[in-house]
Design a protein around this motif. Structure first.
Motif, PDB file in Angstrom:
ATOM      1  N   VAL A 156       0.843  -1.200   0.000  1.00  0.00           N
ATOM      2  CA  VAL A 156       0.000   0.000   0.000  1.00  0.00           C
ATOM      3  C   VAL A 156       0.876   1.248   0.000  1.00  0.00           C
ATOM      4  N   GLY A 157       0.609   2.115  -0.951  1.00  0.00           N
ATOM      5  CA  GLY A 157       1.363   3.364  -1.058  1.00  0.00           C
ATOM      6  C   GLY A 157       2.576   3.288  -1.970  1.00  0.00           C
ATOM      7  N   LYS A 158       2.996   2.070  -2.361  1.00  0.00           N
ATOM      8  CA  LYS A 158       4.110   1.943  -3.295  1.00  0.00           C
ATOM      9  C   LYS A 158       3.634   2.353  -4.681  1.00  0.00           C
ATOM     10  N   ARG A 159       4.550   2.789  -5.507  1.00  0.00           N
ATOM     11  CA  ARG A 159       4.193   3.251  -6.843  1.00  0.00           C
ATOM     12  C   ARG A 159       3.782   2.083  -7.735  1.00  0.00           C
ATOM     13  N   ILE A 160       2.711   2.291  -8.487  1.00  0.00           N
ATOM     14  CA  ILE A 160       2.241   1.273  -9.428  1.00  0.00           C
ATOM     15  C   ILE A 160       1.626   1.969 -10.631  1.00  0.00           C
ATOM     16  N   THR A 161       1.721   1.323 -11.767  1.00  0.00           N
ATOM     17  CA  THR A 161       1.128   1.867 -12.988  1.00  0.00           C
ATOM     18  C   THR A 161      -0.111   1.064 -13.361  1.00  0.00           C
ATOM     19  N   GLU A 162      -0.947   1.669 -14.164  1.00  0.00           N
ATOM     20  CA  GLU A 162      -2.139   0.969 -14.649  1.00  0.00           C
ATOM     21  C   GLU A 162      -1.735  -0.225 -15.502  1.00  0.00           C
ATOM     22  N   SER A 163      -0.654  -0.092 -16.263  1.00  0.00           N
ATOM     23  CA  SER A 163      -0.232  -1.217 -17.103  1.00  0.00           C
ATOM     24  C   SER A 163       0.239  -2.394 -16.246  1.00  0.00           C
ATOM     25  N   ALA A 164       0.881  -2.138 -15.110  1.00  0.00           N
ATOM     26  CA  ALA A 164       1.301  -3.220 -14.222  1.00  0.00           C
ATOM     27  C   ALA A 164       0.081  -3.917 -13.633  1.00  0.00           C
ATOM     28  N   LEU A 165      -0.927  -3.153 -13.237  1.00  0.00           N
ATOM     29  CA  LEU A 165      -2.154  -3.751 -12.695  1.00  0.00           C
ATOM     30  C   LEU A 165      -2.878  -4.581 -13.750  1.00  0.00           C
ATOM     31  N   GLU A 166      -2.933  -4.085 -14.961  1.00  0.00           N
ATOM     32  CA  GLU A 166      -3.575  -4.825 -16.042  1.00  0.00           C
ATOM     33  C   GLU A 166      -2.819  -6.125 -16.316  1.00  0.00           C
ATOM     34  N   CYS A 167      -1.506  -6.064 -16.270  1.00  0.00           N
ATOM     35  CA  CYS A 167      -0.671  -7.245 -16.453  1.00  0.00           C
ATOM     36  C   CYS A 167      -0.970  -8.283 -15.373  1.00  0.00           C
ATOM     37  N   VAL A 168      -1.104  -7.842 -14.127  1.00  0.00           N
ATOM     38  CA  VAL A 168      -1.438  -8.747 -13.025  1.00  0.00           C
ATOM     39  C   VAL A 168      -2.767  -9.441 -13.312  1.00  0.00           C
ATOM     40  N   ARG A 169      -3.743  -8.696 -13.741  1.00  0.00           N
ATOM     41  CA  ARG A 169      -5.070  -9.254 -14.008  1.00  0.00           C
ATOM     42  C   ARG A 169      -5.043 -10.287 -15.136  1.00  0.00           C
ATOM     43  N   GLU A 170      -4.157 -10.097 -16.109  1.00  0.00           N
ATOM     44  CA  GLU A 170      -4.128 -10.962 -17.286  1.00  0.00           C
ATOM     45  C   GLU A 170      -3.095 -12.085 -17.208  1.00  0.00           C
ATOM     46  N   ALA A 171      -2.192 -12.037 -16.238  1.00  0.00           N
ATOM     47  CA  ALA A 171      -1.135 -13.045 -16.130  1.00  0.00           C
ATOM     48  C   ALA A 171      -1.741 -14.436 -16.005  1.00  0.00           C
ATOM     49  N   GLN A 172      -1.132 -15.392 -16.683  1.00  0.00           N
ATOM     50  CA  GLN A 172      -1.605 -16.771 -16.651  1.00  0.00           C
ATOM     51  C   GLN A 172      -0.697 -17.684 -15.839  1.00  0.00           C
ATOM     52  N   THR A 173       0.507 -17.198 -15.485  1.00  0.00           N
ATOM     53  CA  THR A 173       1.446 -17.970 -14.674  1.00  0.00           C
ATOM     54  C   THR A 173       2.123 -17.032 -13.679  1.00  0.00           C
ATOM     55  N   THR A 174       2.686 -17.606 -12.623  1.00  0.00           N
ATOM     56  CA  THR A 174       3.411 -16.761 -11.669  1.00  0.00           C
ATOM     57  C   THR A 174       4.661 -16.181 -12.303  1.00  0.00           C
ATOM     58  N   LYS A 175       5.293 -16.918 -13.185  1.00  0.00           N
ATOM     59  CA  LYS A 175       6.484 -16.399 -13.869  1.00  0.00           C
ATOM     60  C   LYS A 175       6.118 -15.182 -14.704  1.00  0.00           C
ATOM     61  N   GLU A 176       5.030 -15.282 -15.440  1.00  0.00           N
ATOM     62  CA  GLU A 176       4.557 -14.149 -16.235  1.00  0.00           C
ATOM     63  C   GLU A 176       4.270 -12.948 -15.337  1.00  0.00           C
ATOM     64  N   LEU A 177       3.657 -13.202 -14.204  1.00  0.00           N
ATOM     65  CA  LEU A 177       3.319 -12.128 -13.272  1.00  0.00           C
ATOM     66  C   LEU A 177       4.570 -11.486 -12.693  1.00  0.00           C
ATOM     67  N   THR A 178       5.452 -12.292 -12.112  1.00  0.00           N
ATOM     68  CA  THR A 178       6.598 -11.724 -11.415  1.00  0.00           C
ATOM     69  C   THR A 178       7.672 -11.194 -12.349  1.00  0.00           C
ATOM     70  N   GLU A 179       7.836 -11.819 -13.517  1.00  0.00           N
ATOM     71  CA  GLU A 179       8.874 -11.370 -14.429  1.00  0.00           C
ATOM     72  C   GLU A 179       8.384 -10.371 -15.467  1.00  0.00           C
ATOM     73  N   GLY A 180       7.089 -10.362 -15.721  1.00  0.00           N
ATOM     74  CA  GLY A 180       6.576  -9.483 -16.753  1.00  0.00           C
ATOM     75  C   GLY A 180       5.857  -8.249 -16.277  1.00  0.00           C
ATOM     76  N   CYS A 181       5.189  -8.336 -15.147  1.00  0.00           N
ATOM     77  CA  CYS A 181       4.315  -7.236 -14.718  1.00  0.00           C
ATOM     78  C   CYS A 181       5.035  -6.121 -13.981  1.00  0.00           C
ATOM     79  N   PHE A 182       6.143  -6.416 -13.324  1.00  0.00           N
ATOM     80  CA  PHE A 182       6.779  -5.411 -12.479  1.00  0.00           C
ATOM     81  C   PHE A 182       8.205  -5.095 -12.903  1.00  0.00           C
ATOM     82  N   ARG A 183       8.508  -5.316 -14.144  1.00  0.00           N
ATOM     83  CA  ARG A 183       9.859  -4.999 -14.640  1.00  0.00           C
ATOM     84  C   ARG A 183       9.818  -3.764 -15.484  1.00  0.00           C
TER      85      ARG A 183
END
Length: 103
Positions: free
Chosen positions: A76-103
């Protein structure tokens, strides 16, 4: 304890990576809960396979309760972008989520 080391690490990694999201705006509690739930659901589905939906939901809820305080302190309070949130919602694997959404 219901959380495996892999799940715990994946959730903490996802949360920690929020801090490197750069631009954006502060993450809300609801957004942090979405990230935690999505990460837990993906990890548990990968570990449990096509388990009973009720069992999966129970495990996700147990994970959310166990991680709630840490998640709220580290997200809570950390910086986040709408594209990162959208990536989280669409991720199909944990690898996709952790390596793709927040890099």
């Amino acid at each position: 304890m219901r959380l495996g080391a892999v799940l715990f690490g994946a959730v903490l990694l996802a949360v920690a990576l929020l801090g490197v999201a750069g631009c954006g705006r502060p993450a809300t509690e609801a957004e942090c809960e979405q990230i935690l739930e999505r990460t837990a659901r993906l990890e548990l589905r990968e570990r449990m396979g096509e388990a009973d939906a009720k069992l999966l939901d129970a495990e996700v809820n147990a994970t959310k309760q166990a991680m709630r305080e840490s998640m709220m302190n580290n997200c809570v309070g950390k910086r986040i972008t709408e594209s990162a949130l959208e990536c989280v919602r669409e991720a199909q694997t944990t690898k996709e989520l952790t390596e793709g959404c927040f890099r």
